[in-house]
Design a protein around this motif. Structure first.
Motif, PDB file in Angstrom:
ATOM      1  N   ARG A 213       0.906  -1.267   0.089  1.00 51.69           N
ATOM      2  CA  ARG A 213       0.066   0.070  -0.018  1.00 51.69           C
ATOM      3  C   ARG A 213       0.905   1.227  -0.046  1.00 51.69           C
ATOM      4  O   ARG A 213       1.847   1.408   0.672  1.00 51.69           O
ATOM      5  N   ARG A 214       0.565   2.132  -0.892  1.00 54.49           N
ATOM      6  CA  ARG A 214       1.234   3.545  -0.662  1.00 54.49           C
ATOM      7  C   ARG A 214       0.101   4.516  -1.434  1.00 54.49           C
ATOM      8  O   ARG A 214      -1.042   3.910  -1.855  1.00 54.49           O
TER       9      ARG A 214
ATOM     10  N   ARG B 257      -1.271   8.862  -6.576  1.00 61.00           N
ATOM     11  CA  ARG B 257      -1.534  10.123  -6.777  1.00 61.00           C
ATOM     12  C   ARG B 257      -1.569  10.546  -8.252  1.00 61.00           C
ATOM     13  O   ARG B 257      -1.582  11.376  -8.814  1.00 61.00           O
TER      14      ARG B 257
ATOM     15  N   ILE C  26       8.542  15.174   2.801  1.00 61.29           N
ATOM     16  CA  ILE C  26       7.716  14.331   1.921  1.00 61.29           C
ATOM     17  C   ILE C  26       7.152  15.314   0.722  1.00 61.29           C
ATOM     18  O   ILE C  26       7.068  14.866  -0.356  1.00 61.29           O
TER      19      ILE C  26
ATOM     20  N   ASN D 156      -5.619  16.892  -6.306  1.00 61.72           N
ATOM     21  CA  ASN D 156      -6.419  16.498  -4.877  1.00 61.72           C
ATOM     22  C   ASN D 156      -7.838  16.412  -5.186  1.00 61.72           C
ATOM     23  O   ASN D 156      -8.629  15.578  -4.842  1.00 61.72           O
TER      24      ASN D 156
ATOM     25  N   PHE E  21      -7.209  12.896  -8.181  1.00 64.64           N
ATOM     26  CA  PHE E  21      -6.052  12.297  -9.034  1.00 64.64           C
ATOM     27  C   PHE E  21      -6.240  11.652 -10.167  1.00 64.64           C
ATOM     28  O   PHE E  21      -5.631  10.619 -10.564  1.00 64.64           O
TER      29      PHE E  21
ATOM     30  N   CYS F 285      -5.758   6.710  -2.216  1.00 63.24           N
ATOM     31  CA  CYS F 285      -5.047   7.897  -1.548  1.00 63.24           C
ATOM     32  C   CYS F 285      -5.942   8.593  -0.611  1.00 63.24           C
ATOM     33  O   CYS F 285      -7.159   8.934  -0.945  1.00 63.24           O
ATOM     34  N   PRO F 286      -5.518   8.426   1.017  1.00 64.71           N
ATOM     35  CA  PRO F 286      -6.455   9.110   1.723  1.00 64.71           C
ATOM     36  C   PRO F 286      -6.060  10.642   1.465  1.00 64.71           C
ATOM     37  O   PRO F 286      -5.140  11.214   1.225  1.00 64.71           O
ATOM     38  N   GLN F 287      -7.392  11.510   1.400  1.00 65.47           N
ATOM     39  CA  GLN F 287      -7.203  12.926   1.329  1.00 65.47           C
ATOM     40  C   GLN F 287      -7.891  13.916   2.307  1.00 65.47           C
ATOM     41  O   GLN F 287      -8.955  14.084   2.129  1.00 65.47           O
ATOM     42  N   GLU F 288      -7.032  14.517   3.222  1.00 70.99           N
ATOM     43  CA  GLU F 288      -7.481  15.486   3.954  1.00 70.99           C
ATOM     44  C   GLU F 288      -7.641  16.769   3.188  1.00 70.99           C
ATOM     45  O   GLU F 288      -8.174  17.464   3.771  1.00 70.99           O
ATOM     46  N   ALA F 289      -7.058  16.977   2.141  1.00 67.02           N
ATOM     47  CA  ALA F 289      -7.329  17.972   1.199  1.00 67.02           C
ATOM     48  C   ALA F 289      -8.859  18.264   1.296  1.00 67.02           C
ATOM     49  O   ALA F 289      -9.100  19.535   0.693  1.00 67.02           O
TER      50      ALA F 289
ATOM     51  N   PHE G  63     -14.510  14.501   7.481  1.00 67.07           N
ATOM     52  CA  PHE G  63     -13.102  14.425   7.977  1.00 67.07           C
ATOM     53  C   PHE G  63     -12.172  14.192   6.640  1.00 67.07           C
ATOM     54  O   PHE G  63     -11.307  15.071   6.303  1.00 67.07           O
TER      55      PHE G  63
ATOM     56  N   SER H 189       7.568   6.959   0.239  1.00 68.75           N
ATOM     57  CA  SER H 189       7.818   7.743   1.123  1.00 68.75           C
ATOM     58  C   SER H 189       8.788   6.938   2.447  1.00 68.75           C
ATOM     59  O   SER H 189       8.628   5.772   2.195  1.00 68.75           O
TER      60      SER H 189
ATOM     61  N   ARG I 116      10.176   6.263   6.511  1.00 73.05           N
ATOM     62  CA  ARG I 116       9.605   6.292   7.850  1.00 73.05           C
ATOM     63  C   ARG I 116      10.820   6.615   8.716  1.00 73.05           C
ATOM     64  O   ARG I 116      12.027   6.438   8.466  1.00 73.05           O
TER      65      ARG I 116
END
Ligand SMILES: Cc1cc2nc3c(=O)[nH]c(=O)nc-3n(C[C@H](O)[C@H](O)[C@H](O)COP(=O)(O)O)c2cc1C
Length: 224
Positions: A13-14, A17, A98, A123, A127, A168-172, A193, A212, A214
């Motif tokens: 998982r990544r 985008r 990042i 976003n 994407f 892709c989780p997106q807080e945008a 959220f 990414s 860590r």
């Protein structure tokens, strides 16, 4: 369904985008999200409320976002701050790194503000993903329940990965609370959220070459 161990799903998982237009069946999304609701939540409140866009609903939403972006490229007044105002170390550096790594992959120089804004607006188009979800919770919920939302979303991302589907989780989406709530018909007591793009990664896209990093385990895991 090809079998994938949990560890393999975690490794694979990544955040993707750039997506191919290849559709994802709504039945598959429904199965994954139903399974994901097995995620733990404090007091078994299950504070999550999800809205899924796919096919025709995604087309309509995309058209709406095109017009909203033309009117208001920066978005609406966010309902919550994604990051604390004065991010301190080590979080500040992690966030900076990042971002820089992504812009380096895309070949966008730091000084090119318009190219950066254009990239950020990807976003607002998921994407290019053919499907997506929005995750809401009741406004009465606090930090413990917001962490429950994360557990649901993480479980869903791994279950999608098991089926070869990227996310892709997106807080945008915190920048578009009104547009999203109006479009999905969320009642006023719900607060957005985040969103999550769902589809198949475009393997040729430079953005998807980013892996990414860590922090070293010893920095964040302390055995006593
Ligand atoms: C709750 C949440 C919200 C996120 N919001 C965004 C976002 O709005 N846009 C984006 O490009 N990435 C977003 N991300 C992805 C993170 O940048 C990503 O998870 C992190 O850089 C680690 O990379 P990885 O997911 O590829 O392992 C979000 C991740 C999480 C967990």
């Amino acid at each position: 369904m090809p079998s994938l161990s949990v560890s393999e799903a975690v490794q694979r998982r990544r955040s993707v985008r750039a997506f191919l237009p290849t559709p994802v069946a709504s039945d598959v999304i429904r199965d994954v999200l139903t399974e994901a609701t097995r995620a733990a939540s404090g007091g078994n409140l299950q504070p999550w409320v999800l809205y899924v866009l796919n096919g025709a609903s995604m087309q309509l939403f995309r058209a709406l976002m095109d017009s909203r972006l033309a009117e208001n490229p920066l978005g609406e007044k966010p309902e919550y701050a994604v990051y604390p105002p004065d991010l301190k170390e080590p979080y500040r550096t992690r966030r900076f790194e990042i971002g820089e790594a992504m812009y380096a992959h895309l070949g966008i120089p730091r000084s090119d503000r318009s190219a950066r804004l254009q990239w950020l607006q990807n976003n607002d188009r998921f994407f290019g993903a053919p499907a997506a979800l929005f995750c809401f919770a009741d406004r009465i919920m606090g930090p413990p329940q917001w962490s429950d939302l994360g557990m649901l979303l993480a479980t869903a991302m791994l279950l999608f990965q098991e089926r070869g589907i990227d996310t892709c989780p997106q807080e945008a989406w915190s920048r578009w609370p009104k547009t999203v709530a109006d479009f999905v018909g969320a009642p006023p007591e719900l607060m957005l959220f985040c969103g999550m793009a769902i589809g198949h990664a475009d393997p040729a896209a430079p953005a998807n070459r980013l892996r990414s990093t860590r922090a070293p385990a010893a920095e964040v895991i302390h055995f006593l």
